[in-house]
Design an enzyme around this catalytic site. Structure first.
Site, mmCIF file in Angstrom:
data_model
loop_
_atom_site.group_PDB
_atom_site.id
_atom_site.type_symbol
_atom_site.label_atom_id
_atom_site.label_comp_id
_atom_site.label_asym_id
_atom_site.label_seq_id
_atom_site.Cartn_x
_atom_site.Cartn_y
_atom_site.Cartn_z
ATOM 1 N N ARG A 77 -20.026 41.419 109.591
ATOM 2 C CA ARG A 77 -19.016 41.609 108.539
ATOM 3 C C ARG A 77 -19.626 42.332 107.355
ATOM 4 N NH1 ARG A 77 -15.010 38.477 107.161
ATOM 5 N NH2 ARG A 77 -14.669 40.243 105.792
ATOM 6 N N ARG A 127 -22.893 46.748 106.320
ATOM 7 C CA ARG A 127 -23.121 46.705 107.767
ATOM 8 C C ARG A 127 -24.237 47.662 108.191
ATOM 9 N NH1 ARG A 127 -17.160 46.832 110.298
ATOM 10 N NH2 ARG A 127 -16.476 47.303 108.196
ATOM 11 N N ASN A 140 -18.729 45.428 103.999
ATOM 12 C CA ASN A 140 -18.244 46.796 103.923
ATOM 13 C C ASN A 140 -19.208 47.722 104.671
ATOM 14 O OD1 ASN A 140 -20.405 47.456 102.159
ATOM 15 N ND2 ASN A 140 -19.206 46.771 100.396
ATOM 16 N N CYS A 178 -4.883 40.526 113.999
ATOM 17 C CA CYS A 178 -6.349 40.556 114.092
ATOM 18 C C CYS A 178 -6.860 39.640 115.198
ATOM 19 C CB CYS A 178 -6.939 40.058 112.780
ATOM 20 S SG CYS A 178 -7.511 41.390 111.763
ATOM 21 N N LYS A 195 -4.525 50.722 109.004
ATOM 22 C CA LYS A 195 -4.750 49.661 110.008
ATOM 23 C C LYS A 195 -4.869 48.273 109.366
ATOM 24 C CE LYS A 195 -9.784 49.956 110.605
ATOM 25 N NZ LYS A 195 -10.855 50.052 111.576
ATOM 26 N N ASP A 196 -5.069 48.218 108.033
ATOM 27 C CA ASP A 196 -5.129 46.920 107.341
ATOM 28 C C ASP A 196 -3.751 46.379 107.006
ATOM 29 O OD1 ASP A 196 -7.893 46.962 107.356
ATOM 30 O OD2 ASP A 196 -8.075 47.786 105.330
ATOM 31 N N ARG A 235 -10.832 43.671 119.356
ATOM 32 C CA ARG A 235 -10.351 44.800 120.162
ATOM 33 C C ARG A 235 -11.525 45.598 120.742
ATOM 34 N NH1 ARG A 235 -10.504 49.890 118.758
ATOM 35 N NH2 ARG A 235 -11.022 49.408 116.598
ATOM 36 N N ARG A 236 -12.500 45.908 119.876
ATOM 37 C CA ARG A 236 -13.659 46.681 120.346
ATOM 38 C C ARG A 236 -14.497 45.858 121.318
ATOM 39 N NH1 ARG A 236 -14.789 48.394 114.138
ATOM 40 N NH2 ARG A 236 -13.486 50.270 114.063
ATOM 41 N N SER A 254 -14.563 43.445 115.298
ATOM 42 C CA SER A 254 -13.242 43.588 115.917
ATOM 43 C C SER A 254 -13.192 43.040 117.335
ATOM 44 C CB SER A 254 -12.891 45.084 115.916
ATOM 45 O OG SER A 254 -12.069 45.424 116.990
ATOM 46 N N THR A 292 -19.928 44.179 115.939
ATOM 47 C CA THR A 292 -18.585 44.658 115.612
ATOM 48 C C THR A 292 -17.772 43.499 115.064
ATOM 49 O OG1 THR A 292 -16.481 45.488 116.446
ATOM 50 C CG2 THR A 292 -17.857 44.345 118.041
#
Length: 344
Positions: A150, A156, A152, A244, A81-82, A132-133, A130, A128
């Protein structure tokens, strides 16, 4: 003994993912040795800005690709997805490994364990990174507030547990699974609540497009079902020109030789949305005779050992679904989302 140099990001999750790919390659090629070279990427270094604001398509891949270009590494392992749907010239995805659970998962603050998003108190803050979420969940759970978080996975989770700021955070189930943190999953979000990102849960192995040796080596790792689902998803995203900075999500399934693709677009606040499902036949005979291809790549992926006709059917499905949404007015939703995101 020949040594294959494998590039990866430095995070614990990236290392676990890379180790799993190297383990598969070792099993298939016991005579080879592998050296793992870890590096930091732009996305790892800029932690005070939402991903959607950095305006860089290859946040987690650029530095790794530079190493590939300079022959410092032979292959690079990424979360699929990256990887942008259009890769820089000279590179290709030589393997798409079997997908783990592609869904999103909710991890709750210790004091809310046992809750669901639905039963969290009014105005609870959910973290989140994202769009999208956030767009989908804002629409589904209007009583919650969504805020960017943000870092890793380790960072988080630490922010969730130690700061009193977040009641829950949303992460990819696959990442939690690979880290061995399944016990933190409080709720799995199914597509009716939140569709997932293009390529989510799958690993991609990037190589130099002309490096036939490496293409042969990693091509054995292709999982045909995951590959076809991800070609359809990437073609859908590429045709919508999503990245993104806009909320685009998918859900794919293969059943009885049919590939089903559901795709959707949302406004940033989730108030407007549009989604459709289409299907295509991808059942093809196992024996196939394909002529040589001038350009074997489809949406940045090279899979010489998977029937070409099935790959093209998957790509056409993604493009057709994107066209269907665009014809119904998805472009204006995406344009507004992009402008709003750029303005904030």
């Amino acid at each position: 003994m020949r040594v294959i140099r494998v590039g990866t990001r430095k995070s614990q999750l990236a290392r676990i993912q890379t180790d799993s790919v190297v383990a598969m390659l070792k099993t298939l090629n016991p005579g080879l040795q592998f050296e793992i070279i870890a590096m930091s990427t732009t996305g790892d270094k800029i932690l005070d800005t939402a991903l959607s604001k950095i305006g860089e398509k290859s946040l987690f891949t650029k530095e790794l690709e530079h190493a590939l270009e300079r022959n410092e590494v032979d292959l690079v392992v990424h979360s699929l997805k990256d990887l942008p749907t259009v890769l820089p010239p000279g590179f290709t995805i030589g393997a798409v490994c079997k997908r783990e659970n592609p869904y999103d998962a909710v991890v709750f603050h210790p004091k809310f364990v046992g809750k669901t998003l639905e039963t969290l108190p009014e105005k609870s803050v959910v973290g989140t990174s994202s769009l999208r979420r956030a767009a989908q969940l804002q629409r589904k759970f209007p009583h919650l507030q969504f805020k960017s978080i943000r870092g890793n996975l380790n960072t988080r989770l630490q922010k969730l547990d130690e700061l009193q700021e977040f009641s829950a955070i949303i992460l990819a189930a696959a990442g939690l699974q690979r880290m061995g943190w399944q016990n933190r999953v409080g709720q799995i979000l199914h597509p009716e609540d939140c569709m997932y990102a293009v390529g989510q849960g799958a690993l991609g192995v990037e190589v130099r497009a002309k490096d036939q040796d490496m293409l042969d080596l990693v091509g054995m790792l292709h999982d045909p079902e995951t590959l076809l689902c991800c070609i359809a998803e990437r073609a859908f995203l590429r045709h919508l020109e999503g990245g993104c900075s806009v909320p685009v999500a998918v859900h794919t399934a293969i059943k009885d030789g049919q590939l089903y693709l559901t795709g959707g677009v949302w406004s940033l606040d989730g108030s407007e949305s549009m989604q459709e499902t289409m299907q295509a036949t991808i059942a093809v005979p196992a024996q196939h005779e394909d002529g040589p291809e001038d350009d074997p790549q489809l949406v940045g992926i090279t899979a010489q050992n998977i029937p070409r006709v099935a790959q093209l059917a998957a790509e056409n499905l993604g493009t057709s679904l994107a066209n269907l949404l665009l014809n119904k007015g998805a472009k204006s939703i995406l344009d507004v989302a992009r402008q709003l995101n750029d303005a904030h």
